[in-house]
Write a protein that holds these residues in place. Sequence first.
Motif, mmCIF file in Angstrom:
data_model
loop_
_atom_site.group_PDB
_atom_site.id
_atom_site.type_symbol
_atom_site.label_atom_id
_atom_site.label_comp_id
_atom_site.label_asym_id
_atom_site.label_seq_id
_atom_site.Cartn_x
_atom_site.Cartn_y
_atom_site.Cartn_z
ATOM 1 N N ALA A 66 0.849 -1.195 0.000
ATOM 2 C CA ALA A 66 0.000 0.000 0.000
ATOM 3 C C ALA A 66 0.881 1.240 0.000
ATOM 4 O O ALA A 66 1.982 1.248 0.562
ATOM 5 N N ILE A 67 0.391 2.296 -0.631
ATOM 6 C CA ILE A 67 1.075 3.582 -0.704
ATOM 7 C C ILE A 67 0.047 4.655 -1.008
ATOM 8 O O ILE A 67 -1.015 4.360 -1.554
ATOM 9 N N LEU A 89 3.202 -0.249 -12.026
ATOM 10 C CA LEU A 89 3.391 0.621 -10.856
ATOM 11 C C LEU A 89 4.193 -0.137 -9.805
ATOM 12 O O LEU A 89 3.833 -1.259 -9.418
ATOM 13 N N LEU A 90 5.260 0.501 -9.334
ATOM 14 C CA LEU A 90 6.176 -0.131 -8.385
ATOM 15 C C LEU A 90 6.533 0.851 -7.287
ATOM 16 O O LEU A 90 6.853 2.012 -7.563
ATOM 17 N N THR A 91 6.454 0.405 -6.019
ATOM 18 C CA THR A 91 6.932 1.251 -4.917
ATOM 19 C C THR A 91 8.405 0.941 -4.672
ATOM 20 O O THR A 91 8.833 -0.216 -4.698
ATOM 21 N N THR A 92 9.164 2.021 -4.417
ATOM 22 C CA THR A 92 10.598 1.885 -4.161
ATOM 23 C C THR A 92 10.912 2.481 -2.797
ATOM 24 O O THR A 92 10.012 2.817 -2.034
ATOM 25 N N ALA A 93 12.166 2.643 -2.485
ATOM 26 C CA ALA A 93 12.578 3.135 -1.168
ATOM 27 C C ALA A 93 12.085 4.559 -0.931
ATOM 28 O O ALA A 93 11.837 5.325 -1.865
ATOM 29 N N ILE A 109 6.745 11.222 -5.609
ATOM 30 C CA ILE A 109 6.911 11.038 -4.166
ATOM 31 C C ILE A 109 5.556 10.750 -3.532
ATOM 32 O O ILE A 109 4.568 11.441 -3.791
ATOM 33 N N GLY A 110 5.499 9.732 -2.697
ATOM 34 C CA GLY A 110 4.278 9.377 -1.994
ATOM 35 C C GLY A 110 4.403 9.591 -0.494
ATOM 36 O O GLY A 110 5.373 10.170 -0.004
ATOM 37 N N LEU A 111 3.390 9.140 0.233
ATOM 38 C CA LEU A 111 3.395 9.167 1.690
ATOM 39 C C LEU A 111 2.973 7.801 2.190
ATOM 40 O O LEU A 111 2.185 7.103 1.530
ATOM 41 N N PRO A 112 3.461 7.380 3.362
ATOM 42 C CA PRO A 112 3.108 6.041 3.851
ATOM 43 C C PRO A 112 1.613 5.912 4.129
ATOM 44 O O PRO A 112 0.944 6.877 4.513
ATOM 45 N N ASP A 113 1.082 4.723 3.916
ATOM 46 C CA ASP A 113 -0.354 4.504 4.058
ATOM 47 C C ASP A 113 -0.819 4.500 5.509
ATOM 48 O O ASP A 113 -2.016 4.637 5.778
#
Length: 366
Positions: A66-67, A89-93, A109-113
Amino acid sequence: MELTFEKDALLHALQVLQGVASGRNTLPILSNVLIQAADGKIECVATDLEVGIKIAVEGGIQEEGAITVSAKKLSDIVKELPEDQTIHLLTTANDRVEITCGDGVYKIIGLPDEEFPQLPSIDGHSLTIDGETLRAVLRRTEFAAATEDVRYFLNGLYFSFLDDKTEIVATDAIWLALAHCEPLSAPENIQGIIVPLKAVKEIERTFAESDEVQVSILENQILLADERATLTTRLIDGDYPKYEKLIPESTGRAVVDKDQLLHATRRVALLSNPRNYCICLEIDTEQIQVSAMSPELGEAHETLSVESGTGRVRIGIDARLLTETLMHIETDSVAVEFTGEVTPVSFKPIGTEGHVCVVTPMRLAS
């Protein structure tokens, strides 16, 4: 997390959610959409703490997770991607999201879920309503609700739970629209609820093609769901006015072609006073004359024949309100019902039961 999507499936979900996530939110994460993959399902979620929507999206899951990412930015990117390429779609560090499509790579840039608010689930009392019935009663009423009234309880639609039917009402005390559907059973001690106007518009968008919608009324919120989407909203807390008193007992009536009256109103209003858009309706048993006069612009009038009629009256009416009212009447003919020059005028579709619109007239210059 690693996922794949077809463009249309992902874009449709993002466009449904953007109305909630794109508002002016004090918390940055509320401008984001939550993408979560678990138990073989992919879901996208948006909320502004008043309205929340969760929608299932078809896609492939290579790795669950999740992201949250900017709803607007992700939607803008997906909209421009080619139709015939799979979206990866891929989440990275560091909560980064990498979007790959064909030869293009986009990193946002995302934020933690963990910080994203949780939506409630259906619990206890629920009912099912036909999707087209739900959309119809909302479509026939929501236009008359207040939008920025200090009487906050007018900024929504009132659902009145009666024994033989449910009435849906919108009013700003100048005009009113009412429609009804089959009786919906509500929890004990709840005679009616007020659904915010913003939520009403999201309901129409989210369940635009649903055959059936499940409804659960909780203590201070309502939850709607079908097989792919869930919407929850807080209810407005307040006492809705006695709307029955705003619907007059009429003594006169004229049945006229709806489109003819609508187009005549639009044309004549072009020469109405731009300060109040007042036009005059002179109604008798044979015809309706629509006219306007403005010292600065000139004057106009058109005459329409009536299909049937009783009584005579000369009333002033805001052309904007009349136009909007007629646009939400879905039959070929409309009955214009009246009592006097200063009492509210009712507009009722011919051939559709349980739909009435009421407009308060304006005083005409003698």
